[in-house]
Design a protein around this motif. Sequence first.
Motif, PDB file in Angstrom:
ATOM      1  N   SER A   1       4.003  -1.930  11.994  1.00 49.61           N
ATOM      2  CA  SER A   1       2.731  -2.228  12.652  1.00 49.61           C
ATOM      3  C   SER A   1       1.553  -1.806  11.784  1.00 49.61           C
ATOM      4  O   SER A   1       0.540  -2.525  11.709  1.00 49.61           O
ATOM      5  CB  SER A   1       2.673  -1.517  14.005  1.00 49.61           C
ATOM      6  N   GLN A   2       1.658  -0.657  11.128  1.00 48.29           N
ATOM      7  CA  GLN A   2       0.586  -0.230  10.219  1.00 48.29           C
ATOM      8  C   GLN A   2       0.365  -1.258   9.119  1.00 48.29           C
ATOM      9  O   GLN A   2      -0.779  -1.562   8.747  1.00 48.29           O
ATOM     10  CB  GLN A   2       0.943   1.114   9.590  1.00 48.29           C
ATOM     11  N   MET A   3       1.454  -1.787   8.574  1.00 45.66           N
ATOM     12  CA  MET A   3       1.346  -2.759   7.493  1.00 45.66           C
ATOM     13  C   MET A   3       0.687  -4.049   7.973  1.00 45.66           C
ATOM     14  O   MET A   3      -0.170  -4.626   7.282  1.00 45.66           O
ATOM     15  CB  MET A   3       2.739  -3.042   6.925  1.00 45.66           C
TER      16      MET A   3
ATOM     17  N   SER B   1       0.863  -1.182   0.000  1.00 41.49           N
ATOM     18  CA  SER B   1       0.000   0.000   0.000  1.00 41.49           C
ATOM     19  C   SER B   1       0.895   1.226   0.000  1.00 41.49           C
ATOM     20  O   SER B   1       2.132   1.118  -0.007  1.00 41.49           O
ATOM     21  CB  SER B   1      -0.916  -0.002   1.227  1.00 41.49           C
TER      22      SER B   1
ATOM     23  N   SER C   1       6.453   1.383  14.278  1.00 44.72           N
ATOM     24  CA  SER C   1       5.112   1.909  14.004  1.00 44.72           C
ATOM     25  C   SER C   1       4.739   1.728  12.537  1.00 44.72           C
ATOM     26  O   SER C   1       3.582   1.445  12.204  1.00 44.72           O
ATOM     27  CB  SER C   1       5.020   3.383  14.400  1.00 44.72           C
ATOM     28  N   LEU C   2       5.711   1.864  11.627  1.00 43.84           N
ATOM     29  CA  LEU C   2       5.422   1.664  10.207  1.00 43.84           C
ATOM     30  C   LEU C   2       5.095   0.200   9.915  1.00 43.84           C
ATOM     31  O   LEU C   2       4.113  -0.101   9.219  1.00 43.84           O
ATOM     32  CB  LEU C   2       6.623   2.105   9.370  1.00 43.84           C
TER      33      LEU C   2
ATOM     34  N   TYR D   1       1.825   4.372   2.335  1.00 43.84           N
ATOM     35  CA  TYR D   1       1.747   4.815   3.720  1.00 43.84           C
ATOM     36  C   TYR D   1       2.306   6.230   3.827  1.00 43.84           C
ATOM     37  O   TYR D   1       3.292   6.575   3.173  1.00 43.84           O
ATOM     38  CB  TYR D   1       2.531   3.867   4.630  1.00 43.84           C
TER      39      TYR D   1
ATOM     40  N   GLN E   1      -1.325  -4.381  10.556  1.00 44.56           N
ATOM     41  CA  GLN E   1      -2.725  -4.129  10.875  1.00 44.56           C
ATOM     42  C   GLN E   1      -3.580  -4.028   9.622  1.00 44.56           C
ATOM     43  O   GLN E   1      -4.750  -4.424   9.623  1.00 44.56           O
ATOM     44  CB  GLN E   1      -2.853  -2.858  11.716  1.00 44.56           C
ATOM     45  N   GLN E   2      -3.004  -3.524   8.544  1.00 48.65           N
ATOM     46  CA  GLN E   2      -3.772  -3.457   7.298  1.00 48.65           C
ATOM     47  C   GLN E   2      -4.032  -4.862   6.753  1.00 48.65           C
ATOM     48  O   GLN E   2      -5.123  -5.149   6.226  1.00 48.65           O
ATOM     49  CB  GLN E   2      -3.029  -2.621   6.252  1.00 48.65           C
TER      50      GLN E   2
ATOM     51  N   ASP F   1       7.032   8.860  13.310  1.00 47.12           N
ATOM     52  CA  ASP F   1       6.957   7.441  12.993  1.00 47.12           C
ATOM     53  C   ASP F   1       8.287   6.759  13.257  1.00 47.12           C
ATOM     54  O   ASP F   1       9.362   7.352  13.096  1.00 47.12           O
ATOM     55  CB  ASP F   1       6.560   7.235  11.529  1.00 47.12           C
TER      56      ASP F   1
END
Length: 384
Positions: A228-230, A213, A225-226, A215, A232-233, A221
């Motif tokens: 983790s975003q991936m 994706s 945290s980066l 981001y 969670q997506q 950040d």
Amino acid sequence: MTDLFTASTLPPTGATTAASRSRSGNGRDRKAARRRKLRRQVRTLLVLVITLAAVAGAGWFVFRETDLFGFVSPLESKDFPGPGGEQVQVEIAPGAPGEAMGQALYDAGVVASVGAFVEAYEANPNAQLIQAGTHVMLTEMRAADAVALLAKNEKVELKLTIPEGYTVAQVVDRAVEVTGLDRAAFDAALADPASIGLPAEAGGKAEGWLAPSTYYVVPNDTPASLLSQMVQQTVGSLTQRGVPQDQWQAVLTKASLVEREAKFPQDRPKMARAIENRLERGMTLDIDASTAYGLGKPGTELTYEDNHDANNPYALYVHLGLPPTPIANPGSSALDAVLNPEPGDWVFWVAVNLDTGETKFAETIQQHNKNVEELRAWQAANGG
């Protein structure tokens, strides 16, 4: 009986004795004195009330205009003349009202007061367009200029785009290149699955779980945290598609095979069906991309020995079933293909044009061999 007030004891009619005049005069003086005293008390009270009102007003002014340490209060509608000084970064929180924005700007030295900013905010119809995020501002700006600049939404953001089919190693390479963050910090985050929210189903390995994706990276950040975003997506995509949690890893693994093997979106549902058919029939998957992943080399450089190396758990020519982990991070279309494969009896596929990636599917070995001949002819015409 004797009348106490006989004629001999009463003063003559119309006459007043000196004593009576004296007593009468004293009474009038006392009354006058009381009236004067009362007037003085009223005047004193009025002066006191006026003084107290003045003190209270001054106190309110001081409260509004100064803080406890004697500095000018941000509530005062003071304004800088502008145009501004050095650049500063200001974080605007999601859903922040004008007062909160003004406070953030005041704290950063951008505006002279919250009051001036709020007035400018309410006067600018574009103020409602201001978005959350980190904005680049200038110190000592006019409040109206600060509102106008915020409304442009020129935020401090880096765009980190992760293409479909990238491996974890490629994701980290791209993230380090774009963000400048420390590679060792990415490695440390990957070594600590809990720090990036990796589900237990992943077995501690992030491969397949870093959703492709774009981001938006903000200054605060971190690698954790980066990542983790991936993760969670990916979890969100699986949940949204109704995939049972105990099937998450298997679905991602199949989708990663489809992602790396199928060049075109229209081929993916067929590829997913062929993989399912082979698994159901107890056939090896014979997927070069998996062997290449296990060896860490390009698929175009594989040899026969590579594909049949039993020491490589990703060599699907010799090992039945799925590889130990996904071999890449699949995109949405690969996930959808696995969850909704195209009906058919295909069990073979081969790219007959290595430049375009044109792939043909077959149900029988005879059909497949014919497709392989087409590939060999293309290779002969294109230098092997």
